[in-house]
Design a protein around this motif. Sequence first.
Motif, PDB file in Angstrom:
ATOM      1  N   CYS A  57       0.786  -1.233   0.000  1.00 24.18           N
ATOM      2  CA  CYS A  57       0.000   0.000   0.000  1.00 24.18           C
ATOM      3  C   CYS A  57       0.821   1.288   0.000  1.00 24.18           C
ATOM      4  N   CYS A  60       1.649   3.847  -2.961  1.00 21.01           N
ATOM      5  CA  CYS A  60       0.662   4.827  -3.426  1.00 21.01           C
ATOM      6  C   CYS A  60       0.051   5.658  -2.295  1.00 21.01           C
ATOM      7  N   HIS A  61       0.171   5.178  -1.051  1.00 21.75           N
ATOM      8  CA  HIS A  61      -0.534   5.824   0.061  1.00 21.75           C
ATOM      9  C   HIS A  61       0.364   6.109   1.258  1.00 21.75           C
ATOM     10  N   ASN A  65       3.038  10.377  -1.470  1.00 18.07           N
ATOM     11  CA  ASN A  65       2.087   9.679  -2.339  1.00 18.07           C
ATOM     12  C   ASN A  65       0.744   9.582  -1.629  1.00 18.07           C
ATOM     13  N   ARG A  66      -0.259  10.203  -2.218  1.00 16.23           N
ATOM     14  CA  ARG A  66      -1.573  10.261  -1.581  1.00 16.23           C
ATOM     15  C   ARG A  66      -2.683  10.013  -2.587  1.00 16.23           C
ATOM     16  N   LYS A  67      -2.614   8.892  -3.255  1.00 16.23           N
ATOM     17  CA  LYS A  67      -3.674   8.595  -4.217  1.00 16.23           C
ATOM     18  C   LYS A  67      -5.015   8.587  -3.497  1.00 16.23           C
ATOM     19  N   GLY A  68      -5.981   9.199  -4.110  1.00 15.97           N
ATOM     20  CA  GLY A  68      -7.300   9.302  -3.499  1.00 15.97           C
ATOM     21  C   GLY A  68      -7.305  10.186  -2.261  1.00 15.97           C
ATOM     22  N   ARG A  71      -3.545   8.642   2.952  1.00 17.67           N
ATOM     23  CA  ARG A  71      -2.248   8.149   3.429  1.00 17.67           C
ATOM     24  C   ARG A  71      -2.467   7.102   4.509  1.00 17.67           C
ATOM     25  N   LYS A  83     -10.545  10.921   0.012  1.00 15.03           N
ATOM     26  CA  LYS A  83     -11.680  11.539  -0.690  1.00 15.03           C
ATOM     27  C   LYS A  83     -12.926  10.657  -0.685  1.00 15.03           C
ATOM     28  N   LYS A 110     -12.684   0.430  -5.822  1.00 12.75           N
ATOM     29  CA  LYS A 110     -11.646  -0.262  -6.586  1.00 12.75           C
ATOM     30  C   LYS A 110     -10.922  -1.279  -5.694  1.00 12.75           C
TER      31      LYS A 110
END
Length: 142
Positions: A57, A60-61, A65-68, A71, A83, A110
Amino acid sequence: MIWPVPSKRSFSLTKPLLFAGLCLFLGGCRPEPPKLTSDPKQNFYLQHVGPVLKENCYRCHAGMNRKGGFRMDSRSTLLAGGKDGIAVVPGDPEKSRILHVVRRENAWGKPMPPDGPLTEGEIAAIEQWIREGAVMPEAERR
């Protein structure tokens, strides 16, 4: 002097031998085991959940890196969610979005991680960790 051109076979052995030598030089290729604390719940995270999150994880998190908008590298950011809302509800795995996405239950968004599913044991560890309050050391960073 003309040097002989190495065969493809010698090249196929070169990389693994160099890697093995480097591993021996550096003291082994296995990661160092986590430093345990006096809190069994933090130790459960350090031994069973933290390594899964780091491996699957954090790319990306975590950190920058803070997809969506999400974190996972500290308890405060994990509980804040992203979000799509709250990711972890300590003590209640069924209300915790993170558990549903790693189970790959499509109604929750997802499936994660995108590279492939976690093992049943990894999912069970995350579920137990959430049920027991989602305790993790705040100093646990990437």
